[in-house]
Design an enzyme around this catalytic site. Structure first.
Site, PDB file in Angstrom:
ATOM      1  N   HIS A 514       2.975   5.516  -1.828  1.00 53.84           N
ATOM      2  CA  HIS A 514       1.668   5.911  -2.351  1.00 53.84           C
ATOM      3  C   HIS A 514       0.650   4.762  -2.202  1.00 53.84           C
ATOM      4  O   HIS A 514      -0.425   4.932  -1.626  1.00 53.84           O
ATOM      5  CB  HIS A 514       1.827   6.308  -3.821  1.00 53.84           C
ATOM      6  N   GLU A 515       1.021   3.603  -2.730  1.00 54.80           N
ATOM      7  CA  GLU A 515       0.091   2.473  -2.676  1.00 54.80           C
ATOM      8  C   GLU A 515      -0.184   2.058  -1.231  1.00 54.80           C
ATOM      9  O   GLU A 515      -1.295   1.650  -0.879  1.00 54.80           O
ATOM     10  CB  GLU A 515       0.628   1.281  -3.475  1.00 54.80           C
ATOM     11  N   HIS A 518      -2.954   4.049   0.171  1.00 59.85           N
ATOM     12  CA  HIS A 518      -4.280   3.478  -0.119  1.00 59.85           C
ATOM     13  C   HIS A 518      -4.587   2.342   0.866  1.00 59.85           C
ATOM     14  O   HIS A 518      -5.697   2.219   1.377  1.00 59.85           O
ATOM     15  CB  HIS A 518      -4.322   2.903  -1.538  1.00 59.85           C
ATOM     16  N   HIS A 521      -5.550   3.637   4.128  1.00 58.70           N
ATOM     17  CA  HIS A 521      -6.897   4.201   4.051  1.00 58.70           C
ATOM     18  C   HIS A 521      -7.925   3.083   4.304  1.00 58.70           C
ATOM     19  O   HIS A 521      -8.907   3.259   5.009  1.00 58.70           O
ATOM     20  CB  HIS A 521      -7.083   4.823   2.666  1.00 58.70           C
TER      21      HIS A 521
HETATM   22 ZN   LIG Z   1      -3.294   5.922  -6.164  1.00 57.63          ZN
END
Ligand SMILES: [Zn+2]
Length: 728
Positions: A514-515, A518, A521
């Site tokens: 998940h991290e 980011h 992104h």
């Molecule tokens: Zn998050």
């Protein structure tokens, strides 16, 4: 799936995002805090970042005493830069106003980046004193810019100008963003209202700081000491090791300590056979900030809510929630509520089923005195684990043997290589804030072009906030030259014994992905203007790329290569993978309800207008009206709800995780319907329309470009194992 252990600490102030370039080395006189004497030294925080990769943060040279003078110098410089634009005798144009604004504040931005890293990972009493003093001053500084009449007139003129049609779509969006951010921050108010608004913002900044420091104090100051084998009953070795390490930091010799943080409490509640101690640990954790002592947050919450309501009214919105959501993808609180309510009922129904399953199991396991127990909140994780084992033959500890932190890190690198053609190599010539932090350089596999840097700070330590999060140290952009990205991922794993691989849970592995989502992104960003870069998108959209990445953990390619046994090196057996898959939506009732209860209370608190709210009472009534199952408590109770009360950022915005998951579930379908998770054509569309565009494009439009249509709720319901028709 894992929703909320993450916080994205992206800067939220549009005019404050521009990173380096064009700033000369500035010698600033700082006052020595000890002697009070003027010391003619260069404050390293104010210097343009030096070293490789277009410069890197000087973490090795920073001292806490340097923050205050550096923030002051940064603010003064930024105000002077803005004043120059406001007083420009030339007629306002996009170039001389908006582009110039994108060039301001670079020095302050560099200071605030490092200030933020210290606040989150190197905090202590000395730093907290700086925070208490500087939080209201930074708020006042922000208002000074958005309330600058001459500056706003120029921005407004550019926004309304016929010149706009000749601008690129990115420039048009940036003009809109500036205009709308200024208006939403009170640029159009009269002088009296402006001054009241600024008062409110400074008061809020003070209250946010106190709220956070209270939660930190309760997490740090309270713990449970276990003194005998009998008190450790049921705990696996990894939990015992972590408790022993915690005991050392708390100077409890010959004992074990359960800290008052989620990473310590959750495993204890899952495994401890001692029901009395589970209840004690649970009560300690859910009452953080609610103990009627000097760290009690209830009065602070009442005041924050009243100030937010007053501010919304001043700005012309019915409630704080309406103000916050206007520029979010959901647009209105009603849209967000609609989605939440759609998911709430089937999730509660599922909880009742889960409780029935657990109760049946508990009935067969009377306590030591032979009495039957009724499932209480401190029993949920414990019995859920027992049901998981009985029904799916799935033991988290068995799975853990295959999940080595460093192997999974290699796994996320490999996924980034497949999806985005990235390559990672260690960068050892870069200063770090703590010896635990490691840095990698990211390049393009084919062209070898430098893309950015990725900092990894995986271990818990004193002064580091709990949870996991991503932070952008520098955003990609082109206004100030070819500026490349610097991002970091942060977690709180308890360091293993030297030389032994650190094993993590399936949930933690998902959080890592998940991290890293980011981070990707940020690293994929391909924009011109810093305010539109990378993760600077709407709050309810920003969790979409990160949640999407979680899906790649369970792909066979990752599991076979990187989920290998820590002793034998053999890949995780297919039979175990099958059992994980079968159990995929297990306990989803609990996960969804504990999250949604918090998200609904957050929204309702901020829709309640300016009535004087007693947080505890409001929470109780609201949950009763919602039909909250007795066996579950909100994931973050109001007096400790850092997302909502440590700043504005996730306020009336905790629903964002669900909103983003609506996109996530639906978007992954594109890969499933196509050639699978490593379909390069779909990955290229993902890069082109989602990961690279930052905030250049309206998120709903970006999504349509990727998927060819709007998201459908069915995928979300299926992902969580809920039926779309209420009921089963
Ligand atoms: Zn998050």
């Amino acid at each position: 799936m894992l929703l909320l252990v993450t916080i994205l600490t992206a800067s939220a102030i549009a005019y404050n995002l521009n990173p380096t370039k064009g700033v000369n080395l500035i010698a600033v006189q700082t006052t020595d805090a000890q002697t009070g004497a003027e010391a003619h030294v260069i404050n390293p925080l104010l210097v343009r970042w030096e070293g490789p990769y277009g410069g890197v943060p000087p973490f090795d040279r920073v001292q806490v005493a340097q923050f205050k003078p550096a923030l002051e110098a940064g603010m003064a410089k930024n105000l002077a830069e803005v004043e120059r634009i406001a007083k420009d005798p030339a007629a306002p144009t996009f170039e001389n106003t908006i582009t110039e604004m994108e060039r301001t504040g670079q020095m302050l931005d560099r200071v605030q980046t490092i200030y933020g890293v210290f606040g989150a990972t190197m905090n202590g009493p000395e730093f907290q004193a700086v925070q208490r003093e500087m939080a209201p001053r930074l708020a006042a500084f922000g208002d000074q810019i958005t309330q600058n009449v001459a500056l706003f007139k120029r921005i407004e003129a550019v926004y309304n100008s016929s010149e706009k049609a000749r601008l690129t779509s990115e420039q048009q969006r940036l003009s809109w963003l500036y205009y709308t951010n200024f208006v939403r921050s009170g640029a159009r108010l009269g002088a009296d209202d402006k001054s009241r608004l600024s008062q409110i913002n400074q008061k809020l900044a003070r209250l946010y700081t106190r709220f956070s420091q209270n939660v930190l104090a309760e997490e740090d100051g309270q713990f449970i000491t276990l003194k005998s084998d009998a008190e450790l009953a049921g705990l696996p070795q990894s939990v015992r090791d972590a408790a022993a390490a915690a005991a050392a930091t708390k100077k409890q010799t010959g004992a074990w300590v359960i800290m008052n943080t989620r990473s310590s409490i959750d495993p204890f509640l899952t495994y401890s056979d001692r029901r009395d101690l589970r209840e004690k640990a649970w009560r300690m954790f859910v009452n953080r900030g609610d103990n009627g002592n000097e760290h009690d947050n209830n009065a602070i919450i009442t005041e924050i809510l009243q100030l937010r309501a007053e501010r919304a009214r001043l700005l012309g919105y019915p409630t704080h929630a309406h103000w916050r959501l206007e520029n979010a993808m959901a647009k209105t609180p009603e849209h967000a509520m609609e989605l939440m309510e759609q998911v709430w009922k089937p999730a509660v129904t599922r909880v009742h089923e889960e409780v029935a399953d657990m109760q049946a199991l508990a009935d067969k396991m009377p306590d030591k005195e032979g009495a039957k127990i009724k499932i209480e909140p401190w029993d949920y994780r414990y019995y859920a684990e027992k049901v998981r084992k009985a029904r799916y033959d799935l033991d988290q500890n068995e799975v853990k043997q295959y999940l080595q932190l460093e192997k999974l890190r290699e796994g996320i690198f490999w996924v980034a290589g497949e999806l985005f053609n990235f390559n990672f190599t260690p960068a050892t010539n870069v200063p770090v804030v703590h010896p635990d932090v490691r840095v990698w350089e990211v390049t393009d596999k084919t062209t070898k072009r430098h893309i950015g840097l990725w900092y990894f700070d995986p271990y818990a330590r004193a002064g580091k906030r709990s949870g996991a999060w991503m932070n952008a140290y520098r955003s990609q952009e082109r206004v100030n030259g070819e500026i490349t990205t610097i991002v970091s991922n942060n977690a709180n794993f308890v360091k293993g014994k030297p030389g032994e691989p650190l094993l993590i849970s399936w949930d933690d592995a998902q959080t890592m992905f998940h991290e890293f989502g980011h981070a990707l992104h940020g690293l994929n960003s391909n924009v011109t203007y810093p305010s539109l870069s990378g993760t600077a998108v709407a709050r309810d959209y920003v969790e979409f790329p990160s949640q999407l990445l979680e899906h790649w953990l369970s792909t066979p390619e990752v599991l076979q290569r990187f989920a290998v046994h820590y002793q034998t090196g053999k890949p995780i057996p297919q039979t175990l993978v099958d059992r994980i898959k079968r159990a995929e939506t297990f306990n989803e009732g609990f996960i969804t309800v504990e999250y949604l209860a918090a998200a609904l209370v957050d929204m309702k608190l901020h829709l309640a207008s300016d009535q004087k709210i007693d947080a505890d009472a409001f929470e109780k009534t609201t949950l009763a009206e919602l039909g909250m199952p007795h066996e579950i408590v909100m994931r973050h109770r109001t007096p400790q709800f850092m997302h909502v009360f440590s700043s504005d950022s996730y306020s009336a915005g905790y629903y964002s995780y669900l909103w983003s998951d609506l996109l996530t579930a639906d978007a992954y379908g594109a890969f499933v319907e196509g050639g699978g998770p490593y379909d390069h054509k779909i990955a290229e569309r993902l890069r082109k329309y989602i990961f690279s565009v930052g905030n250049m494009v309206d998120p709903a439009e970006a999504y349509r470009s990727f998927r060819g249509r709007d998201p459908r709720v069915e995928a979300l319901m299926k992902k969580r194992g809920f039926s779309t028709t209420n009921g089963k």
